[in-house]
Scaffold this active site. Structure first.
Site, PDB file in Angstrom:
ATOM      1  N   GLN A  38     -10.521  -1.601   9.271  1.00 23.30           N
ATOM      2  CA  GLN A  38     -10.999  -2.970   9.154  1.00 23.30           C
ATOM      3  C   GLN A  38     -12.011  -3.270  10.261  1.00 23.30           C
ATOM      4  O   GLN A  38     -11.721  -3.127  11.439  1.00 23.30           O
ATOM      5  CB  GLN A  38      -9.825  -3.949   9.267  1.00 23.30           C
ATOM      6  CG  GLN A  38      -8.758  -3.771   8.180  1.00 23.30           C
ATOM      7  CD  GLN A  38      -9.211  -4.272   6.819  1.00 23.30           C
ATOM      8  OE1 GLN A  38     -10.340  -4.740   6.653  1.00 23.30           O
ATOM      9  NE2 GLN A  38      -8.350  -4.175   5.840  1.00 23.30           N
ATOM     10  N   GLY A  72      -0.851  -5.948   5.512  1.00 20.63           N
ATOM     11  CA  GLY A  72      -0.303  -4.693   5.034  1.00 20.63           C
ATOM     12  C   GLY A  72       0.471  -3.948   6.099  1.00 20.63           C
ATOM     13  O   GLY A  72       1.649  -4.184   6.330  1.00 20.63           O
ATOM     14  N   ARG A  73      -0.238  -3.043   6.785  1.00 18.84           N
ATOM     15  CA  ARG A  73       0.439  -2.104   7.672  1.00 18.84           C
ATOM     16  C   ARG A  73       1.190  -2.759   8.826  1.00 18.84           C
ATOM     17  O   ARG A  73       2.170  -2.203   9.324  1.00 18.84           O
ATOM     18  CB  ARG A  73      -0.588  -1.094   8.204  1.00 18.84           C
ATOM     19  CG  ARG A  73      -0.976  -0.077   7.138  1.00 18.84           C
ATOM     20  CD  ARG A  73      -2.244   0.687   7.475  1.00 18.84           C
ATOM     21  NE  ARG A  73      -3.444  -0.125   7.272  1.00 18.84           N
ATOM     22  CZ  ARG A  73      -4.660   0.405   7.148  1.00 18.84           C
ATOM     23  NH1 ARG A  73      -4.824   1.710   7.209  1.00 18.84           N
ATOM     24  NH2 ARG A  73      -5.697  -0.386   6.961  1.00 18.84           N
ATOM     25  N   ASP A 103      -4.694  -6.768  -7.195  1.00 17.05           N
ATOM     26  CA  ASP A 103      -5.945  -6.575  -6.456  1.00 17.05           C
ATOM     27  C   ASP A 103      -6.640  -5.292  -6.919  1.00 17.05           C
ATOM     28  O   ASP A 103      -6.588  -4.266  -6.255  1.00 17.05           O
ATOM     29  CB  ASP A 103      -5.625  -6.517  -4.961  1.00 17.05           C
ATOM     30  CG  ASP A 103      -6.837  -6.216  -4.093  1.00 17.05           C
ATOM     31  OD1 ASP A 103      -7.957  -6.562  -4.492  1.00 17.05           O
ATOM     32  OD2 ASP A 103      -6.656  -5.612  -3.013  1.00 17.05           O
ATOM     33  N   ILE A 104      -7.292  -5.364  -8.094  1.00 18.78           N
ATOM     34  CA  ILE A 104      -7.992  -4.170  -8.574  1.00 18.78           C
ATOM     35  C   ILE A 104      -9.503  -4.402  -8.721  1.00 18.78           C
ATOM     36  O   ILE A 104     -10.212  -3.548  -9.230  1.00 18.78           O
ATOM     37  CB  ILE A 104      -7.392  -3.626  -9.882  1.00 18.78           C
ATOM     38  CG1 ILE A 104      -7.299  -4.697 -10.968  1.00 18.78           C
ATOM     39  CG2 ILE A 104      -6.005  -3.041  -9.624  1.00 18.78           C
ATOM     40  CD1 ILE A 104      -6.833  -4.162 -12.304  1.00 18.78           C
ATOM     41  N   LYS A 105      -9.988  -5.536  -8.264  1.00 16.35           N
ATOM     42  CA  LYS A 105     -11.417  -5.765  -8.031  1.00 16.35           C
ATOM     43  C   LYS A 105     -12.312  -5.297  -9.189  1.00 16.35           C
ATOM     44  O   LYS A 105     -13.164  -4.420  -9.025  1.00 16.35           O
ATOM     45  CB  LYS A 105     -11.871  -5.062  -6.738  1.00 16.35           C
ATOM     46  CG  LYS A 105     -11.104  -5.485  -5.489  1.00 16.35           C
ATOM     47  CD  LYS A 105     -11.609  -4.701  -4.273  1.00 16.35           C
ATOM     48  CE  LYS A 105     -10.884  -5.081  -3.001  1.00 16.35           C
ATOM     49  NZ  LYS A 105      -9.487  -4.554  -2.975  1.00 16.35           N
ATOM     50  N   LYS A 120       1.068  -7.949  -2.966  1.00 16.46           N
ATOM     51  CA  LYS A 120      -0.221  -7.482  -3.490  1.00 16.46           C
ATOM     52  C   LYS A 120      -0.082  -6.058  -4.021  1.00 16.46           C
ATOM     53  O   LYS A 120       0.342  -5.152  -3.306  1.00 16.46           O
ATOM     54  CB  LYS A 120      -1.299  -7.504  -2.403  1.00 16.46           C
ATOM     55  CG  LYS A 120      -2.673  -7.034  -2.912  1.00 16.46           C
ATOM     56  CD  LYS A 120      -3.753  -7.182  -1.855  1.00 16.46           C
ATOM     57  CE  LYS A 120      -3.775  -6.021  -0.877  1.00 16.46           C
ATOM     58  NZ  LYS A 120      -4.294  -4.763  -1.490  1.00 16.46           N
ATOM     59  N   ASP A 172       0.843  -1.198   0.000  1.00 12.42           N
ATOM     60  CA  ASP A 172       0.000   0.000   0.000  1.00 12.42           C
ATOM     61  C   ASP A 172       0.877   1.247   0.000  1.00 12.42           C
ATOM     62  O   ASP A 172       0.937   2.012   0.972  1.00 12.42           O
ATOM     63  CB  ASP A 172      -0.936  -0.031   1.210  1.00 12.42           C
ATOM     64  CG  ASP A 172      -1.909  -1.206   1.135  1.00 12.42           C
ATOM     65  OD1 ASP A 172      -2.328  -1.539   0.011  1.00 12.42           O
ATOM     66  OD2 ASP A 172      -2.231  -1.787   2.184  1.00 12.42           O
ATOM     67  N   THR A 190     -13.761  -6.513   4.043  1.00 12.28           N
ATOM     68  CA  THR A 190     -13.556  -6.657   5.487  1.00 12.28           C
ATOM     69  C   THR A 190     -13.747  -5.344   6.228  1.00 12.28           C
ATOM     70  O   THR A 190     -13.743  -5.317   7.451  1.00 12.28           O
ATOM     71  CB  THR A 190     -12.156  -7.227   5.789  1.00 12.28           C
ATOM     72  OG1 THR A 190     -11.171  -6.464   5.092  1.00 12.28           O
ATOM     73  CG2 THR A 190     -12.082  -8.684   5.358  1.00 12.28           C
ATOM     74  N   HIS A 246     -15.230  -4.727 -11.667  1.00 14.78           N
ATOM     75  CA  HIS A 246     -16.688  -4.775 -11.482  1.00 14.78           C
ATOM     76  C   HIS A 246     -17.306  -3.881 -12.548  1.00 14.78           C
ATOM     77  O   HIS A 246     -17.375  -2.657 -12.398  1.00 14.78           O
ATOM     78  CB  HIS A 246     -17.055  -4.279 -10.077  1.00 14.78           C
ATOM     79  CG  HIS A 246     -18.498  -4.474  -9.727  1.00 14.78           C
ATOM     80  ND1 HIS A 246     -19.003  -4.216  -8.485  1.00 14.78           N
ATOM     81  CD2 HIS A 246     -19.566  -4.896 -10.465  1.00 14.78           C
ATOM     82  CE1 HIS A 246     -20.303  -4.461  -8.452  1.00 14.78           C
ATOM     83  NE2 HIS A 246     -20.658  -4.876  -9.657  1.00 14.78           N
ATOM     84  N   ASP A 247     -17.754  -4.493 -13.648  1.00  9.59           N
ATOM     85  CA  ASP A 247     -18.315  -3.731 -14.764  1.00  9.59           C
ATOM     86  C   ASP A 247     -19.177  -4.685 -15.581  1.00  9.59           C
ATOM     87  O   ASP A 247     -19.407  -5.830 -15.166  1.00  9.59           O
ATOM     88  CB  ASP A 247     -17.185  -3.122 -15.600  1.00  9.59           C
ATOM     89  CG  ASP A 247     -17.579  -1.805 -16.252  1.00  9.59           C
ATOM     90  OD1 ASP A 247     -18.676  -1.745 -16.866  1.00  9.59           O
ATOM     91  OD2 ASP A 247     -16.815  -0.824 -16.151  1.00  9.59           O
ATOM     92  N   ILE A 248     -19.638  -4.240 -16.729  1.00  6.29           N
ATOM     93  CA  ILE A 248     -20.441  -5.120 -17.564  1.00  6.29           C
ATOM     94  C   ILE A 248     -19.561  -6.278 -18.054  1.00  6.29           C
ATOM     95  O   ILE A 248     -18.341  -6.143 -18.170  1.00  6.29           O
ATOM     96  CB  ILE A 248     -21.095  -4.373 -18.738  1.00  6.29           C
ATOM     97  CG1 ILE A 248     -20.029  -3.796 -19.671  1.00  6.29           C
ATOM     98  CG2 ILE A 248     -22.023  -3.270 -18.228  1.00  6.29           C
ATOM     99  CD1 ILE A 248     -20.608  -3.192 -20.939  1.00  6.29           C
ATOM    100  N   PRO A 249     -20.153  -7.442 -18.332  1.00  6.24           N
ATOM    101  CA  PRO A 249     -19.357  -8.634 -18.634  1.00  6.24           C
ATOM    102  C   PRO A 249     -18.331  -8.463 -19.741  1.00  6.24           C
ATOM    103  O   PRO A 249     -17.186  -8.900 -19.605  1.00  6.24           O
ATOM    104  CB  PRO A 249     -20.424  -9.672 -19.014  1.00  6.24           C
ATOM    105  CG  PRO A 249     -21.631  -9.255 -18.232  1.00  6.24           C
ATOM    106  CD  PRO A 249     -21.601  -7.746 -18.232  1.00  6.24           C
TER     107      PRO A 249
END
Length: 238
Positions: free
Chosen positions: A193, A213-214, A59-61, A32, A10, A122, A63-66
């Site tokens: 968290q 991470g931290r 890790d960019i997750k 990551k 991070d 989380t 989430h959009d149209i297929p």
């Protein structure tokens, strides 16, 4: 992949990443790369880390149209990442498109990157999920539902908290990956968290991989902190 400790980089830029990695000498790590770093440095950061011999969780997750996710994954597959993720809330068709894109984009002779679905962050509490997402079940039921959809599509596992990992393993199977962020030592501040847990708790719950991470990156001695957490995670010397 099983029993991996993944360090969350991070950091806002490549130089800070390299400064962090220098004391580790030639140790090969699982790292990551999240949105903060990837959006600042672009694909180049992936090539830099892979050239040093590290494994990388991108890790960019998505989430959009297929179709958009499918085409994005074609490109990400060429970055030689070991693990990538999507939001399971994007639905079955989107997750299937992600998997198809990864398979199409993976260079010949290489293994397809593992792909996992984010269930509930989380940082999300059950109260927040119910009031803000209008999901009127328990948080555990929501996570299990997303996990079952992810398994149905053929993805390799999920991102969840350590508190759901045992239930996922029992209902979906031990080979289904559970990757858990929000790992803290008992002396650490949980900060943003909501569902944090210790490495020992994650180990006892049968988690596949933890993301830290931290507790490592902000430690006075990051190398010592890494090895301490790894020993707790693997039960060495306990």
């Amino acid at each position: 992949m099983n029993h991996s400790l993944i360090i969350a980089l991070d950091f806002p830029d490549k130089q800070k990443v390299l400064n962090f990695l220098t004391p580790f000498d030639n140790e090969k790590l699982f790292l990551k790369v999240g949105m903060e770093l990837f959006y600042q440095e672009g694909p180049g950061i992936m090539y830099d880390l892979k050239s040093l011999g590290h494994k990388v969780f991108l890790d960019i997750k998505l989430h959009d149209i297929p179709n958009t996710v499918k085409n994005a994954m074609k490109g990400l597959a060429r970055l030689n990442c070991d693990l990538v993720n999507v939001h399971a809330a994007g639905g079955v068709e989107m997750m299937a498109g992600a998997l198809e894109g990864l398979e199409q984009g993976t260079p010949l002779g290489q293994d397809r990157p593992l792909c996992i679905g984010v269930t509930q962050l989380t940082s999300t509490s059950e109260e927040q999920m119910q009031s803000e997402q209008l999901i009127h079940t328990s948080l555990q039921e929501s996570v299990l539902h997303y996990a079952s959809l992810t398994k149905k599509v053929g993805l390799d596992g999920v991102v969840c908290s350590p508190f759901e990992a045992r239930h996922i393993r029992e209902q979906i199977g031990a080979s289904f990956l559970t990757v858990t962020p929000g790992i803290r030592l008992t002396t650490d501040d949980n900060q943003d968290q909501k569902r944090a847990a210790t490495p020992e708790f994650a180990r006892d719950e049968g988690v596949s991989a933890i993301v830290v991470g931290r507790s490592i990156t902000k430690a006075k001695d990051s190398v010592a902190a890494y090895h301490q957490i790894n020993q707790l995670w693997k039960g060495e010397g306990a």
